[in-house]
Design a protein around this motif. Structure first.
Motif, short mmCIF file in Angstrom:
data_model
loop_
_atom_site.label_atom_id
_atom_site.label_comp_id
_atom_site.label_asym_id
_atom_site.label_seq_id
_atom_site.Cartn_x
_atom_site.Cartn_y
_atom_site.Cartn_z
N VAL A 292 0.84 -1.20 0.00
CA VAL A 292 0.00 0.00 0.00
C VAL A 292 0.87 1.25 0.00
O VAL A 292 0.46 2.29 -0.51
N LEU A 293 2.08 1.15 0.53
CA LEU A 293 3.01 2.28 0.50
C LEU A 293 3.40 2.61 -0.95
O LEU A 293 3.42 3.78 -1.34
N ASP A 294 3.64 1.57 -1.76
CA ASP A 294 3.94 1.78 -3.18
C ASP A 294 2.73 2.40 -3.88
O ASP A 294 2.88 3.31 -4.70
N ALA A 295 1.53 1.90 -3.57
CA ALA A 295 0.31 2.44 -4.19
C ALA A 295 0.15 3.92 -3.84
O ALA A 295 -0.18 4.74 -4.71
N LYS A 296 0.40 4.24 -2.59
CA LYS A 296 0.27 5.63 -2.14
C LYS A 296 1.24 6.53 -2.90
O LYS A 296 0.88 7.64 -3.31
N GLU A 297 2.46 6.06 -3.11
CA GLU A 297 3.47 6.84 -3.84
C GLU A 297 3.07 7.03 -5.30
O GLU A 297 3.23 8.12 -5.85
#
Length: 176
Positions: free
Chosen positions: A20-25
């Motif tokens: 989800v951190l990658d998605a947020k970025e």
């Protein structure tokens, strides 16, 4: 007008195994509020929105420090946060029907699929642009509202009357 005429045929996508951190970025970098989630074959398996990211993020009252938060978010997969039962449409759907579906389901976008394969995305913004174009609101002119009985040939009579005065109808909308 059809969905294929206004959809984005290169929507942002992410795999279900991504964090989800990658998605947020990706969302932040592309100034986007949603990502289609597809498997390795391009099959739509979900949708991830900013609202979904907020739901899985720790509250401000957490005792975790920012490093612990970052670590936890980097370990949580998109699959755990995404919407799995996604409403979709196809390229031959009318934009009016797409708009009705979005309103009825309280959603802001519809992934466009061919079978199960993601081929595009249509959003509220796409529909707004479409309706602005359909009703020619960017062009100067006169807007006339005419209330008439619903009878065969009435619209033709109105068009004839406008043409007789050297007028031109650029757009027409009807409400039943």
């Amino acid at each position: 007008m059809l969905v294929k005429d206004v959809m984005n045929d290169h929507p942002l996508v992410i795999g279900p195994e991504a964090s989800v951190l990658d998605a947020k970025e990706i969302m932040k970098k592309n100034k986007e509020t949603k990502l289609a989630v597809v498997d390795k074959n391009g099959v739509l398996v979900g949708l991830l929105t900013n609202a979904d990211l907020i739901k899985v993020s720790p509250s401000n009252a957490t005792t975790l420090d920012m490093y612990e938060l970052g670590y936890l978010l980097s370990k949580m997969s998109v699959e755990k946060a995404m919407i799995k039962n996604v409403k979709t449409t196809n390229v031959e759907q009318t934009v009016e029907e797409a708009a009705r579906l979005m309103k009825d389901y309280g959603i802001t976008c519809l992934p466009v699929v061919d079978g199960d394969i993601l081929i595009g995305m249509i959003t509220q913004t796409d529909l707004f642009e479409c309706f602005i174009e359909m009703f020619s609101t960017k062009n100067p002119g006169i807007r006339a509202v005419v209330i008439v009985d619903e009878k065969p040939g009435i619209l033709a009579k109105i068009a004839e009357a406008v043409a007789a005065k050297n007028g031109n109808i650029v757009s027409c909308g009807c409400i039943a």
